[in-house]
Design a protein around this motif. Structure first.
Motif, PDB file in Angstrom:
ATOM      1  N   GLU A  74       1.428  -1.062  -0.150  1.00 37.36           N
ATOM      2  CA  GLU A  74      -0.119   0.195  -0.081  1.00 37.36           C
ATOM      3  C   GLU A  74       0.825   1.060  -0.017  1.00 37.36           C
ATOM      4  O   GLU A  74       0.817   1.824  -0.869  1.00 37.36           O
ATOM      5  CB  GLU A  74      -0.530  -0.086   0.779  1.00 37.36           C
ATOM      6  CG  GLU A  74      -2.075  -1.164   0.881  1.00 37.36           C
ATOM      7  CD  GLU A  74      -2.947  -1.258   2.618  1.00 37.36           C
ATOM      8  OE1 GLU A  74      -3.061  -0.132   3.583  1.00 37.36           O
ATOM      9  OE2 GLU A  74      -3.505  -2.353   2.390  1.00 37.36           O
ATOM     10  N   TYR A  75       1.584   1.712   0.841  1.00 34.62           N
ATOM     11  CA  TYR A  75       2.524   2.221   0.953  1.00 34.62           C
ATOM     12  C   TYR A  75       3.127   2.386  -0.307  1.00 34.62           C
ATOM     13  O   TYR A  75       3.894   3.586  -0.463  1.00 34.62           O
ATOM     14  CB  TYR A  75       4.215   2.347   2.179  1.00 34.62           C
ATOM     15  CG  TYR A  75       5.089   3.660   2.316  1.00 34.62           C
ATOM     16  CD1 TYR A  75       4.570   4.013   3.174  1.00 34.62           C
ATOM     17  CD2 TYR A  75       5.763   3.178   1.177  1.00 34.62           C
ATOM     18  CE1 TYR A  75       5.213   5.576   3.272  1.00 34.62           C
ATOM     19  CE2 TYR A  75       6.563   4.628   1.311  1.00 34.62           C
ATOM     20  CZ  TYR A  75       6.353   5.470   2.676  1.00 34.62           C
ATOM     21  OH  TYR A  75       6.921   6.785   2.823  1.00 34.62           O
ATOM     22  N   ILE A  76       3.999   1.687  -1.064  1.00 32.05           N
ATOM     23  CA  ILE A  76       4.354   1.978  -2.631  1.00 32.05           C
ATOM     24  C   ILE A  76       3.542   2.506  -3.578  1.00 32.05           C
ATOM     25  O   ILE A  76       4.417   3.390  -4.281  1.00 32.05           O
ATOM     26  CB  ILE A  76       5.457   0.608  -3.011  1.00 32.05           C
ATOM     27  CG1 ILE A  76       6.745   0.553  -1.701  1.00 32.05           C
ATOM     28  CG2 ILE A  76       6.124   0.785  -3.901  1.00 32.05           C
ATOM     29  CD1 ILE A  76       7.220  -0.925  -2.042  1.00 32.05           C
ATOM     30  N   VAL A  77       2.498   1.924  -3.318  1.00 28.93           N
ATOM     31  CA  VAL A  77       1.171   1.831  -4.175  1.00 28.93           C
ATOM     32  C   VAL A  77       1.330   3.857  -3.938  1.00 28.93           C
ATOM     33  O   VAL A  77       1.480   4.544  -5.651  1.00 28.93           O
ATOM     34  CB  VAL A  77       0.076   1.304  -4.343  1.00 28.93           C
ATOM     35  CG1 VAL A  77      -1.027   1.842  -4.835  1.00 28.93           C
ATOM     36  CG2 VAL A  77       0.499   0.144  -5.108  1.00 28.93           C
ATOM     37  N   MET A  78       1.018   4.028  -2.594  1.00 32.04           N
ATOM     38  CA  MET A  78       0.459   5.568  -2.523  1.00 32.04           C
ATOM     39  C   MET A  78       1.671   6.472  -3.336  1.00 32.04           C
ATOM     40  O   MET A  78       1.653   7.174  -3.590  1.00 32.04           O
ATOM     41  CB  MET A  78       0.325   5.386  -1.109  1.00 32.04           C
ATOM     42  CG  MET A  78      -0.500   5.414  -0.238  1.00 32.04           C
ATOM     43  SD  MET A  78      -2.760   5.729  -1.331  1.00 32.04           S
ATOM     44  CE  MET A  78      -3.580   5.211  -0.121  1.00 32.04           C
TER      45      MET A  78
END
Length: 440
Positions: A74-78
């Motif tokens: 989720e962090y890397i997508v954001m």
């Protein structure tokens, strides 16, 4: 023989006494180790804004994390969206591997049709709300070209975020044995592992860097394009079986290796906490454990002013060179506020740190000095605070600037000249005095 018998009896009694002391002490130590009596093997609680640690249990023990791994995805997508590498509307075409994974028996998945396009947002919702494993892999491939490349990104990002005890072998958190032979890293039975401290660090950075994550994690269910409704596995959300006031995230996880895990966050009256429980013995117990942690948080901790604004440290004036005044007083403009155990604010004492770059070789300030000029900072510490902060950035949240309380003008050239002359004769007099004393 009688004396030997007596010695034997005394020795036996002595051993029995020593053993009894250890047998009594051991349970007491175990009880004090975890005041909340959690079933979870490891746990952590912190203030979501500053990362102030409020409770921990086996926080550095490395354990399986299962689908809590998806917080890193989720962090890397954001981050990729923020940096313009992808958009929410970008299309992701589903390949055969992702399609087959989405049909895996016993795995959390939303069926994805081979050859069909899905938007990044659709796949993100499937991952964040229903913990869709195949959707997670599809996003990993979209961002990095392959899950293998993405796993490299995950481990690199973990280091950047300050995590220390972790290993990512796939994007989803599944055991590698469930991936149909498509192993990105590690062995055939490896899983992602982290400590509770690292999970807390990841959650803390995810919430503070990308607070929009809550727009997805707080959804109790997802209505997907296939017409089906998929429930959120976070059963502490409103309307679900373990609902808890204020809970709006973040991520559950479970595998045979990891047990049952849960990273939660809850907010009431402007105060947000993050809790982590790892390897609870059952699906329900992870929520019971989390309830204990959050109850403890909201009942015992709150933000308090531990240092008032306009604080002037006593005896901390700094000597000034070449100024009309010999010293300058220090003060603060803002108060220091900190989430602490209720009733303990007075235990926190100010710690003064002067910026050495502002001082000359003699440890003095050089005039002129303007009122309000930053000369250092003030923070607070307590001898009864066993945990501190999760990160160095969190510690900075409870620092306030220490500034000059007034202007100190530079002396004019005549005064400086007289001071220099006076200093010269003072040095000469000291030398003569020392020499004369030496004669006698």
């Amino acid at each position: 023989m009688k004396s030997f018998s007596k010695i034997s009896v005394i020795f036996t009694l002595l051993v029995a006494f020593v053993v009894s002391q250890f047998s009594v002490a051991a349970p007491a130590k175990a009880a004090s180790a975890d005041p909340l009596s959690l079933k979870a093997e490891a746990a952590m609680l912190l203030d979501a804004k500053t990362g102030k640690i409020l409770y921990e249990k086996n926080a550095d023990k490395v354990l399986g994390v299962a689908s809590m791994s998806k917080m890193m995805t989720e962090y890397i997508v954001m981050e990729s969206i923020k940096e313009g590498k992808i958009t929410w509307d970008d299309k992701v075409n589903i390949n055969e591997y992702v399609h087959n994974l989405s049909k895996g028996d016993g795995l959390s998945n939303i069926g994805l049709t081979q050859g069909e396009d899905y938007t990044v947002k659709e796949l993100y919702e499937a991952m964040a709300i229903f913990s869709g494993n195949a959707a997670t892999v599809a996003l990993a491939e979209k961002i990095a070209g392959s899950e293998k490349n993405f796993v490299t990104m995950m481990n690199k990002k973990a280091k950047e975020l300050g995590m220390t005890k972790y290993k990512f072998v796939n994007a989803s958190g599944l055991n590698n044995s469930d991936l149909g032979g498509n192993i990105a890293a590690g062995g055939p039975n490896d899983e992602n592992v982290m400590s509770a401290r690292d999970i807390a660090t990841l959650a803390y950075r995810l919430l503070n860097d990308y607070p929009d994550v809550l727009d997805y994690s707080k959804q109790p269910k997802l209505k997907f394009r296939d017409g089906k409704v998929y429930p959120n596995f976070n059963w502490m959300l409103p309307g679900l079986i373990f609902q808890y006031e204020g809970v709006d995230g973040l991520k559950t996880g479970s595998t045979d290796f990891a047990g049952y895990c849960f990273t939660a966050t809850a907010e009431r009256d402007g105060q947000r906490f993050i809790s982590v429980v790892m390897k609870s013995p059952s699906k329900n117990e992870r929520f019971t454990d989390t309830r204990k942690v959050l109850d403890y948080a909201f009942a015992n901790f709150g933000k308090e002013q531990v240092l008032k604004a306009n604080y002037k440290p006593k005896g901390k004036e700094i000597e000034v060179e070449k100024g009309k005044e010999k010293h300058v007083a220090l003060t603060t403009k803002k108060p220091v506020e900190l989430v602490v155990q209720k009733g303990t604010a007075k235990e926190y004492k100010p710690v003064i740190v002067i910026d050495k770059k502002k001082l000359n070789e003699d440890g003095k300030l050089v005039a002129p000095i303007k009122k309000g000029e930053k000369l250092g900072y003030v923070t607070v510490q307590s001898k009864n605070d066993p945990y501190g902060f999760l990160t160095k950035d969190g510690q900075k949240e409870v620092q306030v600037d220490l500034v000059a309380a007034e202007d100190v003008e530079k002396s004019n050239w005549f005064v400086l000249s007289m001071k220099a002359v006076g200093g010269f004769f003072a040095d000469v007099w000291d030398s003569v005095s020392s020499m004369v004393k030496g004669w006698f």
